[in-house]
Scaffold this active site. Sequence first.
Site, PDB file in Angstrom:
ATOM      1  CG  ASP A   1       5.379   9.278  -4.554  1.00 27.65           C
ATOM      2  OD1 ASP A   1       4.167   9.469  -4.338  1.00 27.65           O
ATOM      3  OD2 ASP A   1       6.020   9.867  -5.448  1.00 27.65           O
TER       4      ASP A   1
ATOM      5  CG  ASN B   1       1.401  15.632   0.330  1.00 25.36           C
ATOM      6  OD1 ASN B   1       2.073  14.839   0.975  1.00 25.36           O
ATOM      7  ND2 ASN B   1       1.485  15.700  -0.999  1.00 25.36           N
TER       8      ASN B   1
HETATM    9  C1  IPE Z   1       6.043  13.268  -1.413  1.00 24.95           C
HETATM   10  O1  IPE Z   1       5.184  12.662  -2.308  1.00 24.95           O
HETATM   11  C2  IPE Z   1       5.370  13.405  -0.079  1.00 24.95           C
HETATM   12  C3  IPE Z   1       5.090  12.141   0.598  1.00 24.95           C
HETATM   13  C4  IPE Z   1       5.471  10.959   0.208  1.00 24.95           C
HETATM   14  C5  IPE Z   1       4.332  12.261   1.817  1.00 24.95           C
HETATM   15  P1  IPE Z   1       4.359  13.509  -3.366  1.00 24.95           P
HETATM   16  O2  IPE Z   1       3.634  12.538  -4.216  1.00 24.95           O
HETATM   17  O3  IPE Z   1       3.528  14.526  -2.680  1.00 24.95           O
HETATM   18  O4  IPE Z   1       5.529  14.242  -4.154  1.00 24.95           O
HETATM   19  P2  IPE Z   1       5.495  15.003  -5.548  1.00 24.95           P
HETATM   20  O5  IPE Z   1       4.496  16.091  -5.418  1.00 24.95           O
HETATM   21  O6  IPE Z   1       5.098  14.010  -6.581  1.00 24.95           O
HETATM   22  O7  IPE Z   1       6.882  15.501  -5.739  1.00 24.95           O
HETATM   23  C1  IPE Z   2       2.175   9.043  -1.409  1.00 27.13           C
HETATM   24  O1  IPE Z   2       1.387   8.564  -2.443  1.00 27.13           O
HETATM   25  C2  IPE Z   2       1.356   9.402  -0.192  1.00 27.13           C
HETATM   26  C3  IPE Z   2       1.227  10.853   0.059  1.00 27.13           C
HETATM   27  C4  IPE Z   2       1.831  11.781  -0.618  1.00 27.13           C
HETATM   28  C5  IPE Z   2       0.339  11.257   1.136  1.00 27.13           C
HETATM   29  P1  IPE Z   2       0.672   9.550  -3.452  1.00 27.13           P
HETATM   30  O2  IPE Z   2      -0.661   9.899  -2.900  1.00 27.13           O
HETATM   31  O3  IPE Z   2       1.541  10.690  -3.784  1.00 27.13           O
HETATM   32  O4  IPE Z   2       0.485   8.607  -4.723  1.00 27.13           O
HETATM   33  P2  IPE Z   2       0.778   8.977  -6.247  1.00 27.13           P
HETATM   34  O5  IPE Z   2       2.169   9.541  -6.305  1.00 27.13           O
HETATM   35  O6  IPE Z   2      -0.251   9.982  -6.651  1.00 27.13           O
HETATM   36  O7  IPE Z   2       0.645   7.680  -6.964  1.00 27.13           O
HETATM   37 MG    MG Z   3       3.024  10.976  -5.157  1.00 31.22          MG
END
Ligand code: IPE
Ligand code: IPE
Ligand code: MG
Length: 245
Positions: free
Chosen positions: A21, A69
Amino acid sequence: MGYQDQIDLSRVPKHIAVIMDGNGRWAKGFGKLRIFGHHNGVKSVREAVEAADDIGVKYITLYTFSAENWNRPKFEVSAIMELLVTALSREVAQMMKNNVKLSAIGDLDQLPPRCLKELDNAKEKTKDNTGITMTLAISYGSRREMTVAAKNIAQQVKDGKLNPEDITEEVFAQNLYTHDLPDPELLIRTSGEYRVSNYLLWQIAYAELYFTPKLWPDFRREDLFEAVLDYQKRERRFGKTSEQV
Ligand code: IPE
Ligand code: IPE
Ligand code: MG
């Protein structure tokens, strides 16, 4: 002494799960689009997998794209799918070199055909590799996984192949996407968020949780080693008392 040298190689987790993340925030820090962060996360994947393999971890399961996502802006979703296609085709050679076996879990039917094709191709090419198994959780949601398992089990009962009394924890686990993986002993989440976001809820029942403020594109070998060291400092009691373990 680096972190790696301090690791007790006889007590390394067999399976590490990772919630990668912080890509979006990382990109924002450079005044760039979120997808810039996703692109730079690929190097972190390579480092984490190779570091895990180097200390004898057998399985690493990476949360790559969650069921939730899909609700992101269309532009970001399609850019991530595109990145998956290019990264998979580009990384296969490296996976062969490092003896990495690729696997995937999730509602894969939802993926664009090109993405699924690249995934199948990489899985097929690496299927005889005997090193670490790298499982990508894509379009993955734990509640859905468990609901599907419940449906499968219900169908087996309906078909007269299974008695309700015989539905054990093992039978349930056998009906999850992860049926051929041991439960992770360690779950790592980057970016300073303290939640599990619908990831491997059944499987992490007794996992040690490790949170780091590092954003995923900054995650390197040393960070993986640091997490394993932290894991080794903990006492895993499984309900018993400290004196019993
Ligand atoms: C969790 O990250 C999913 C992945 C790392 C692929 P998110 O960024 O989507 O999670 P939330 O929504 O902040 O909980
Ligand atoms: C994790 O990084 C990757 C996916 C969930 C695909 P994020 O895209 O959630 O990055 P933040 O949490 O918005 O910084
Ligand atoms: Mg995230």
